[in-house]
Enzyme design. Sequence first.
Site, PDB file in Angstrom:
ATOM      1  N   ASP A   1       0.831  -1.205   0.000  1.00  0.00           N
ATOM      2  CA  ASP A   1       0.000   0.000   0.000  1.00  0.00           C
ATOM      3  C   ASP A   1       0.863   1.252   0.000  1.00  0.00           C
ATOM      4  OD1 ASP A   1      -1.843  -1.987   0.468  1.00  0.00           O
ATOM      5  OD2 ASP A   1      -2.587  -1.164   2.355  1.00  0.00           O
TER       6      ASP A   1
ATOM      7  N   ASP B   1      -2.148   5.642  -2.982  1.00  0.00           N
ATOM      8  CA  ASP B   1      -1.592   4.457  -2.347  1.00  0.00           C
ATOM      9  C   ASP B   1      -0.836   3.712  -3.448  1.00  0.00           C
ATOM     10  OD1 ASP B   1      -2.796   5.106   0.062  1.00  0.00           O
ATOM     11  OD2 ASP B   1      -3.773   3.157   0.323  1.00  0.00           O
TER      12      ASP B   1
ATOM     13  N   HIS C   1      -7.039   0.215  -4.158  1.00  0.00           N
ATOM     14  CA  HIS C   1      -6.018  -0.774  -4.511  1.00  0.00           C
ATOM     15  C   HIS C   1      -6.495  -1.644  -5.667  1.00  0.00           C
ATOM     16  CE1 HIS C   1      -4.708  -0.291  -0.064  1.00  0.00           C
ATOM     17  NE2 HIS C   1      -4.519   0.799  -0.773  1.00  0.00           N
TER      18      HIS C   1
ATOM     19  N   ASP D   1      -5.073  -4.311  -6.820  1.00  0.00           N
ATOM     20  CA  ASP D   1      -4.535  -5.670  -6.863  1.00  0.00           C
ATOM     21  C   ASP D   1      -5.491  -6.766  -6.397  1.00  0.00           C
ATOM     22  OD1 ASP D   1      -4.244  -4.768  -4.270  1.00  0.00           O
ATOM     23  OD2 ASP D   1      -2.150  -5.354  -4.049  1.00  0.00           O
TER      24      ASP D   1
ATOM     25  N   CYS E   1      -0.509  -7.809  -1.311  1.00  0.00           N
ATOM     26  CA  CYS E   1      -0.582  -6.666  -0.383  1.00  0.00           C
ATOM     27  C   CYS E   1       0.516  -6.702   0.678  1.00  0.00           C
ATOM     28  CB  CYS E   1      -1.918  -6.662   0.344  1.00  0.00           C
ATOM     29  SG  CYS E   1      -3.356  -6.482  -0.703  1.00  0.00           S
TER      30      CYS E   1
END
Length: 362
Positions: free
Chosen positions: A124, A194, A243, A245, A344
């Site tokens: 992050d 982020d 995020h 991902d 992450c």
Amino acid sequence: MTNDARHPDARARAPLPAVNSYTEWDPLREVVVGSLLGGVFPDWQESMERVVPDAARPVFRELGGAPLPAGLLKAAEEELEGLVAVLEGHGITVVRPDAVDHEVPFGTPHWSARGGLYAGMPRDLLMVVGDAIIEAPMSWRCRHHEVDAFRSLIKSYFRRGARWLPAPRPQLTDELYGGGADGWAVTEFEPVFDAADFLRFGRDLVVQRSHVTNDFGIDWLRRALGPGFGVTVVETDDPHAMHIDATLAPLAPGKLLVHPERYVPHEVFAGWEVRPAPPPTLPREWPMYFCSPWVSMNVLSLDPETVVVERQEQPLIEALTEWGFRCVPVDFRHVYTFGGSFHCVTLDTVREGGPGRYLGVP
Ligand code: DAV
């Protein structure tokens, strides 16, 4: 064809710079694995409203700055240790953040937070692009000092030749929040992002606009990286976007695993084979404070043929195996509880390979 699992020494042969990572899939040599030890609930702020699960809001309001539940945390830490052992078993060097006290309240002239969060999700916060480590300007106030746990690592990489690019320190005043364009939780008051809203494809990066990443932040990163890199904003269909991902996972050149609903086709992926991830297997009642069960697709590539996948995500393991990947199963459901999975919790500081071109960008 790599045989690194059977020949761990193979990775140690050709020397590479202290920091060298251009993609999400090149053979992995060194990785930072986060730590949840001492983690606390984040202090509530309104910009979290659209990204955290419903059940988490009253908890953060009431318990911001208080320790995360000890039993769950211990189980998650054990899973992180399990991941470390698996990575080391593959000949990969693993480094960990420093222990810091996340319970200390802090403030600026404009606001205060009842505590920090954790050092669990380096993805992050930090991004490696080639030989550079970028410190993201994160918009959650409780994360303002999160980099402290990683500073000795970053200094060590710098001393060994890495470039060190901290984004401008954000002020995080009220002007940043509420009433952002298009319903985003952050305005264009100052650059914020982020690092986990970006994915690396050699000389090209892909990013999504989200509730923590604004256009100002994307522009800052684009200019900081300079003309040697391209940054393409891709649309995603995710009202809770924070995020990228658990939405896109590039696993090898030309192979993109996607969330079946969030993925919006984009010309940069022309020529790529795009396959939807099967639904997660997590039981409905599993405690999830930060994210959705789709962190099932938040896998970590050890090389273009090998991915670390949660052991109980059997449909995903079958789909990836059928696609030609070797899956390394690791238990990780307790880590899910705290906001992420294998991608992450890691920061891949050294991968083999260089700045190739993989995307269909002009
Ligand atoms: O599906 O809630 C999770 C992203 C984790 N950093 C989701 C996105």
